[in-house]
Design a protein around this motif. Structure first.
Motif, short mmCIF file in Angstrom:
data_model
loop_
_atom_site.label_atom_id
_atom_site.label_comp_id
_atom_site.label_asym_id
_atom_site.label_seq_id
_atom_site.Cartn_x
_atom_site.Cartn_y
_atom_site.Cartn_z
N VAL A 229 -0.10 5.89 -3.91
CA VAL A 229 0.34 4.82 -4.79
C VAL A 229 1.39 3.98 -4.07
O VAL A 229 2.18 4.50 -3.30
CB VAL A 229 0.91 5.37 -6.11
N ASP A 230 1.39 2.67 -4.35
CA ASP A 230 2.33 1.82 -3.62
C ASP A 230 2.60 0.53 -4.40
O ASP A 230 1.67 -0.24 -4.68
CB ASP A 230 1.77 1.48 -2.23
N ARG A 231 3.83 0.33 -4.76
CA ARG A 231 4.34 -0.95 -5.25
C ARG A 231 5.85 -0.83 -5.35
O ARG A 231 6.36 0.06 -6.05
CB ARG A 231 3.76 -1.34 -6.61
N ILE A 232 6.58 -1.67 -4.66
CA ILE A 232 8.04 -1.64 -4.73
C ILE A 232 8.46 -2.16 -6.09
O ILE A 232 8.14 -3.28 -6.48
CB ILE A 232 8.66 -2.46 -3.59
N THR A 233 9.18 -1.30 -6.83
CA THR A 233 9.54 -1.59 -8.21
C THR A 233 11.01 -1.27 -8.43
O THR A 233 11.37 -0.12 -8.70
CB THR A 233 8.67 -0.75 -9.18
N PRO A 234 11.89 -2.24 -8.29
CA PRO A 234 13.32 -1.99 -8.49
C PRO A 234 13.63 -1.61 -9.94
O PRO A 234 12.82 -1.83 -10.85
CB PRO A 234 13.98 -3.33 -8.15
N MET A 235 14.81 -1.06 -10.13
CA MET A 235 15.28 -0.83 -11.49
C MET A 235 15.48 -2.18 -12.18
O MET A 235 16.04 -3.10 -11.60
CB MET A 235 16.60 -0.05 -11.47
N THR A 236 15.02 -2.28 -13.42
CA THR A 236 15.20 -3.52 -14.17
C THR A 236 16.68 -3.66 -14.55
O THR A 236 17.25 -2.76 -15.16
CB THR A 236 14.34 -3.53 -15.44
N SER A 237 17.27 -4.78 -14.17
CA SER A 237 18.68 -5.02 -14.45
C SER A 237 18.83 -6.07 -15.55
O SER A 237 17.88 -6.76 -15.93
CB SER A 237 19.38 -5.52 -13.18
N SER A 238 20.05 -6.18 -16.06
CA SER A 238 20.33 -7.24 -17.03
C SER A 238 20.08 -8.60 -16.42
O SER A 238 19.63 -9.53 -17.10
CB SER A 238 21.78 -7.13 -17.51
N ASP A 350 -5.53 -1.83 9.69
CA ASP A 350 -4.96 -2.14 11.00
C ASP A 350 -3.48 -1.79 10.93
O ASP A 350 -2.71 -2.43 10.21
CB ASP A 350 -5.15 -3.63 11.31
N LEU A 351 -3.06 -0.76 11.67
CA LEU A 351 -1.69 -0.27 11.53
C LEU A 351 -0.65 -1.30 11.95
O LEU A 351 0.44 -1.38 11.35
CB LEU A 351 -1.51 1.03 12.33
N THR A 352 -0.95 -2.09 12.96
CA THR A 352 0.00 -3.12 13.37
C THR A 352 0.21 -4.13 12.25
O THR A 352 1.34 -4.50 11.91
CB THR A 352 -0.49 -3.84 14.64
N GLN A 353 -0.89 -4.54 11.64
CA GLN A 353 -0.79 -5.47 10.52
C GLN A 353 -0.08 -4.83 9.33
O GLN A 353 0.72 -5.46 8.63
CB GLN A 353 -2.18 -5.94 10.11
N TYR A 354 -0.35 -3.54 9.09
CA TYR A 354 0.30 -2.84 7.99
C TYR A 354 1.82 -2.81 8.19
O TYR A 354 2.59 -3.05 7.25
CB TYR A 354 -0.24 -1.41 7.90
N LYS A 355 2.25 -2.56 9.42
CA LYS A 355 3.70 -2.53 9.70
C LYS A 355 4.31 -3.91 9.57
O LYS A 355 5.44 -4.05 9.07
CB LYS A 355 3.94 -1.94 11.10
N ASP A 356 3.58 -4.94 9.99
CA ASP A 356 4.07 -6.31 9.79
C ASP A 356 4.26 -6.60 8.31
O ASP A 356 5.26 -7.22 7.91
CB ASP A 356 3.08 -7.33 10.38
N THR A 357 3.31 -6.13 7.50
CA THR A 357 3.40 -6.34 6.06
C THR A 357 4.60 -5.60 5.48
O THR A 357 5.29 -6.11 4.58
CB THR A 357 2.11 -5.86 5.37
N LEU A 358 4.88 -4.39 5.97
CA LEU A 358 6.03 -3.64 5.49
C LEU A 358 7.33 -4.39 5.77
O LEU A 358 8.22 -4.46 4.90
CB LEU A 358 6.10 -2.26 6.14
N VAL A 359 7.45 -4.96 6.96
CA VAL A 359 8.65 -5.73 7.28
C VAL A 359 8.79 -6.92 6.32
O VAL A 359 9.88 -7.21 5.82
CB VAL A 359 8.62 -6.20 8.75
N GLU A 360 7.68 -7.58 6.03
CA GLU A 360 7.71 -8.70 5.08
C GLU A 360 8.12 -8.22 3.69
O GLU A 360 8.91 -8.88 3.00
CB GLU A 360 6.34 -9.37 5.02
N ARG A 361 7.57 -7.09 3.28
CA ARG A 361 7.88 -6.59 1.93
C ARG A 361 9.34 -6.16 1.82
O ARG A 361 10.00 -6.44 0.82
CB ARG A 361 6.95 -5.42 1.60
#
Length: 493
Positions: A229-238, A350-361
């Protein structure tokens, strides 16, 4: 505009509404642990399927086992269990969407029997979980179920008055067995390696202690699919609530904020039917392992590599660390040199593309993901996200200093004061225990690395890693984060 069924069609035009009739929903899933991630991920996918006209018999009944869940239940109940999914990203293609996949939420403390009855209802064909990495009561040092825990002992002694997830699951499955109701699929959506297998091991261990015949029935009738599972989900703040209100006119007591990216890779092992989630982007597979290892070692491991160093530096958001070029260089070196050589080929990735995406995220400025969230529960996260990488580096005779810095940063972070003299609390159920490990700088190596349930046995027996850990601890104390990163990166270059 207050979010509820009555006001639904009066919301601003840019807010995407459910395309289905809310009266047509019928429950098919019970989800234990309703939080931000479940609502941004499993509920999101289920709602997307409903929007196609399918899956209306797979609506979700939320379940809360903790006293803290009451506020969440009350917030959702006050708006007819609707909530807003608020995507935040650095591009213009983000979405604000009302999710209607959840139709009710039960609290264990209101009525244990009502919850058992719901889980035993033939309509409920999937029970899903987000109970955190530490919620499975598995000892990471030996992989065994921790039956000695007081709450587990309580449930074994009082099977009709359970308090834990395993007590409720077994009570419901015993009822289904007695009534001739088919078993449900038990689906973990938690972020831990082999989550289905871990769930199976924990539940069977508890069930056999409760009733060996029930344990055998569960073993033969319940399925436990693994999932990534994967989706960056911060704590909801005021601030998030106010931003949603000011920019889109939605008054939502508990919206969920998340990044635009979402992924779910799931083993197709369901004993009592399932939604056609593949129609809305879920990838079904016979073996989730390569996806799981890629995500946990690269995303979660890199998150830990950033978070404690960033917090010590004085940053409080993930994007702040990524605005520092030194952190980006370090995290990319960790990904490229330490983790990637350990990964098997991942079908379709493509692991290189996946890592590029992680940096963007990680660099997403709009989402403002809190470092405190990523820092939390370090004692449960290290055995799953970082220690396997270190063990492999040790076994292969690889360079360990970059990985040792991750552990050293946690050790210094546990002191509770950053480089600027700002004090903070440690968000970990074992905070007092962990802070005691680092109370004496002279003994920190022995006390910390010898904690077998966190670091296993290979790490304290590796002279190279122990030396690298001590070097990193000393450098962080004497020179600070920036200079330590420069020194570590200079060696890599």
């Amino acid at each position: 505009m207050k979010l509820n069924r009555q006001n639904l069609h009066n919301l601003n035009a840019e807010v995407v509404l459910p395309a289905y009739n809310l009266d047509d929903r019928r429950q098919g899933i019970a989800h234990i642990g309703v939080g931000g991630f479940h609502r941004a991920h499993q509920a999101y996918y289920t709602d997307a399927l409903m929007n196609t006209g399918e899956g209306l018999d797979w609506a979700i009944c939320g379940v809360g086992l903790r006293p803290d869940d009451r506020r969440a239940r009350d917030d959702l109940a006050g708006q007819d269990y609707l909530f807003t999914l608020y995507e935040l990203g650095d591009t213009d293609d983000t979405e604000v969407r009302v999710i209607g996949a959840i139709t009710d939420m039960l609290l264990a403390e209101d009525s244990a029997q009502a919850l058992i009855d719901k889980l035993a209802d033939p309509q409920i064909r999937i029970v899903s979980l987000t109970i955190t990495e530490g919620g499975y009561c598995i000892d990471d040092s030996n992989g065994e179920f921790m039956a000695h825990l007081p709450q587990i002992q309580h449930d074994l002694a009082h099977p009709d008055e359970p308090k834990t997830v395993f007590g409720f699951l077994c009570a419901a499955l015993a009822k289904r067995r007695a009534e001739g109701t088919p078993a449900f699929t038990l689906m973990s959506c938690d972020n831990l390696p082999h989550n289905g297998a871990v769930t199976r091991k924990a539940l069977l261990a508890f069930a056999v202690l409760r009733d060996p015949a029930l344990g055998q029935w569960i073993d033969q009738n319940v399925s436990f699919p693994n999932a990534m599972v994967d989706r960056i989900t911060p704590m909801t703040s005021s601030a998030h609530r106010l931003q949603l209100h000011d920019e889109h006119g939605v008054d939502d007591a508990w919206p969920v904020v998340c990044e635009p990216f979402v992924q779910w890779v799931l083993e197709d092992k369901f004993v009592n039917g399932r939604p056609a989630w593949e129609n809305v982007g879920v990838q079904f597979t016979d073996d989730v392992s390569p996806y799981e290892e890629m995500k946990i070692k690269l995303l979660n491991g890199s998150h830990l590599a950033l978070t404690y160093l960033g917090f010590l530096k004085g940053y409080r958001f993930v994007h702040e660390t990524m605005n520092d070029p030194l952190f980006v260089r370090y995290i990319r070196a960790y990904m490229d040199l330490d983790v990637t050589p350990q990964l098997a080929p991942v079908p379709g990735i493509d692991l290189t593309q996946y890592k590029d995406t992680l940096v963007e995220r990680f660099s997403n400025q709009a989402i403002a993901d809190q470092l405190e969230r990523v820092c939390s529960d370090g004692s449960s996260k290290f055995p799953k996200f970082t220690v396997p990488t270190i063990n492999r580096l040790i076994a292969d005779g690889g360079e360990t200093r970059r990985a040792a810095l991750v552990v050293a940063a946690w050790a210094v972070y546990l002191k509770g004061v950053d480089e600027n003299g700002t004090t903070y609390s440690i968000p970990d159920p074992r905070a007092a225990f962990c802070q005691a490990l680092v109370a004496d700088d002279v003994l920190v190596t022995q006390r910390m690395l010898d904690v077998e349930e966190i670091f296993g046995t290979a790490i304290p027996r590796s002279p190279e890693f122990v030396a690298a850990f001590e070097w990193c601890c000393n450098s962080l104390r004497e020179h600070g984060v920036t200079r330590t990163l420069e020194r570590v990166l200079a060696e890599a270059d």
